[in-house]
Scaffold this motif. Sequence first.
Motif, PDB file in Angstrom:
ATOM      1  N   ALA B 247       0.286  -8.415  -0.348  1.00 56.90           N
ATOM      2  CA  ALA B 247       0.167  -8.265  -1.800  1.00 56.90           C
ATOM      3  C   ALA B 247      -0.614  -7.018  -2.200  1.00 56.90           C
ATOM      4  O   ALA B 247      -0.667  -6.642  -3.367  1.00 56.90           O
ATOM      5  N   GLN B 248      -1.230  -6.380  -1.215  1.00 59.05           N
ATOM      6  CA  GLN B 248      -2.153  -5.277  -1.514  1.00 59.05           C
ATOM      7  C   GLN B 248      -1.564  -3.942  -1.054  1.00 59.05           C
ATOM      8  O   GLN B 248      -0.901  -3.877  -0.014  1.00 59.05           O
ATOM      9  N   ASP B 249      -1.820  -2.878  -1.815  1.00 57.90           N
ATOM     10  CA  ASP B 249      -1.381  -1.550  -1.374  1.00 57.90           C
ATOM     11  C   ASP B 249      -2.097  -1.175  -0.081  1.00 57.90           C
ATOM     12  O   ASP B 249      -3.311  -1.340   0.028  1.00 57.90           O
ATOM     13  N   THR B 250      -1.346  -0.678   0.888  1.00 60.94           N
ATOM     14  CA  THR B 250      -1.957  -0.213   2.137  1.00 60.94           C
ATOM     15  C   THR B 250      -1.482   1.210   2.409  1.00 60.94           C
ATOM     16  O   THR B 250      -0.285   1.490   2.372  1.00 60.94           O
ATOM     17  N   TYR B 251      -2.461   2.086   2.686  1.00 59.32           N
ATOM     18  CA  TYR B 251      -2.163   3.504   2.941  1.00 59.32           C
ATOM     19  C   TYR B 251      -2.103   3.712   4.443  1.00 59.32           C
ATOM     20  O   TYR B 251      -3.083   3.498   5.153  1.00 59.32           O
ATOM     21  N   VAL B 252      -0.927   4.117   4.919  1.00 59.78           N
ATOM     22  CA  VAL B 252      -0.662   4.166   6.351  1.00 59.78           C
ATOM     23  C   VAL B 252      -0.612   5.608   6.830  1.00 59.78           C
ATOM     24  O   VAL B 252       0.041   6.452   6.214  1.00 59.78           O
ATOM     25  N   TYR B 253      -1.310   5.890   7.938  1.00 57.63           N
ATOM     26  CA  TYR B 253      -1.225   7.239   8.510  1.00 57.63           C
ATOM     27  C   TYR B 253      -1.268   7.176  10.028  1.00 57.63           C
ATOM     28  O   TYR B 253      -1.758   6.216  10.617  1.00 57.63           O
ATOM     29  N   CYS B 254      -0.712   8.232  10.639  1.00 54.84           N
ATOM     30  CA  CYS B 254      -0.803   8.391  12.096  1.00 54.84           C
ATOM     31  C   CYS B 254      -1.496   9.728  12.336  1.00 54.84           C
ATOM     32  O   CYS B 254      -2.416  10.072  11.620  1.00 54.84           O
ATOM     33  N   ALA B 255      -1.047  10.514  13.328  1.00 56.98           N
ATOM     34  CA  ALA B 255      -1.698  11.803  13.555  1.00 56.98           C
ATOM     35  C   ALA B 255      -1.153  12.855  12.599  1.00 56.98           C
ATOM     36  O   ALA B 255      -1.903  13.627  12.017  1.00 56.98           O
ATOM     37  N   GLY B 256       0.179  12.873  12.429  1.00 50.00           N
ATOM     38  CA  GLY B 256       0.773  13.950  11.628  1.00 50.00           C
ATOM     39  C   GLY B 256       1.857  13.517  10.660  1.00 50.00           C
ATOM     40  O   GLY B 256       2.398  14.339   9.940  1.00 50.00           O
ATOM     41  N   GLY B 257       2.236  12.246  10.676  1.00 52.18           N
ATOM     42  CA  GLY B 257       3.225  11.769   9.710  1.00 52.18           C
ATOM     43  C   GLY B 257       4.560  11.326  10.302  1.00 52.18           C
ATOM     44  O   GLY B 257       5.464  10.934   9.567  1.00 52.18           O
TER      45      GLY B 257
END
Lengths: 167, 303
Positions: B247-257
Amino acid sequence: MKIEQIYTGCLAQGAYYIESNGEAAIVDPLREFKPYMDRLHKGNAKLKYVLETHFHADFVSGHLDLARQTGAQIVYGPSAKAEFNFHEAMDNEMLPLGNVFIKVLHTPGHTMESSCFLVIDEHGKEHALFSGDTLFIGDVGRPDLAQKEKLHKKYWRVIYTIHCEIK
Amino acid sequence: MTLQEDVIVYPGHGAGSACGKNMSNETTDTLGHQLKNNYALRANMSKEEFVNEVLTGLMPPPAYFPKNAAMNKMDSQSFKEVIERGSRPLDVATFKFVAEESDVLILDTRDPDEFVKGFIPGSINIGLNGNFAPWAGALIPDLKQEILLVTEPGREEEVITRLSRVGFDYTIGYLDGGFSAYLKSGELVDSIESIDAIELRKRIDKDNHLALLDVRRKSEYDAQHILNTEVAPLDYINESMSKIHRAQDTYVYCAGGYRSVIFISILKARGFDKLINVNGGFNALKNSGLFNVSAYHEPTTLL
């Protein structure tokens, strides 16, 4: 004698082309066989062996297609078991290729059947070792994939032997 | 038997392979040089030290490893058949029909920054210009999975080839004309919100409880990470999924996209619709100077 590394970045994988006096061997080919056929054609060489250092887990090898296309013999090291026809080499077996020999060294550790192929050149000198996943640059192959008990202890023996045997 | 120091070593793999944990970038060397530089060949190493060091830092292998090993022992089908089956151009209507009729996977292999702008709903992205085959092997559970492709036009055979290298032999066709043909047809398109480091900083300043998720490997996270964030590697996406609140916004990242878009696309297909991509990944966050990062520790394993 010619030796060429055919490196594929996506899988960080090295396949090899060895040629001597019109005969060739390919070590650990990837699935698509055309690049190897093209290389054989360019060298006007007959493929004698498809040498597999072990049963790979991280890619499907092209040994069957290559053997079907060329009549070459598929070679695995001691204790290998498979559904298709292949030559199960003995430890220290010498495979003649043109004017050179390829010596099979059984090196269990990464997997049970893992073997290295040592090229002995026209002058009888040890020239190159195709070490498969037994010896990497800076590392050795992980021994946990084959799930064989105590394999890593056997591996130590192999690595220790390599260590002691380097002059 | 003796081995000479000047013997050239030609190994099966170089850096980036999951068959080892700490390989060099060089793809060849001499035995003598390895004797001096390879940790596992050093003098006076005891058996216990060897066993311990070789096993330290290993992570579970990618899911496809045992299956590929099994395929290599079997009389597998010819590569020619695989290419023929996959090389079928399908127009948009046929493509849609096939996708709806069966349990087929739509795999989009365009670059992640193209994919986020627009893609066929339910499709997953694994960019061809990355470690494509290992990621396909790690993330698509069934080697017999039927696959429909969306690729850059002209690269279809390359995709089919690279899939079959890791045992996916059931590509059953591709979208003729690529994604732009789909776009022209006026069909429904999905997209993924993708923001840069500055925008993420702004949003955190407004709400400092924003959920950030680092989907790199644990070894990368341990080397350096944004403080007060969690690691949830793409490699183990089913476990990582449990760390997300739907239900919550989650900002996802790795090393470069590259990996973050794979991660989001797979979870979006499973109904997670509040995942936002961070463009440029950890490298961009770090280089922006807007985030507190942990001290750097040299990694002991690359897995």
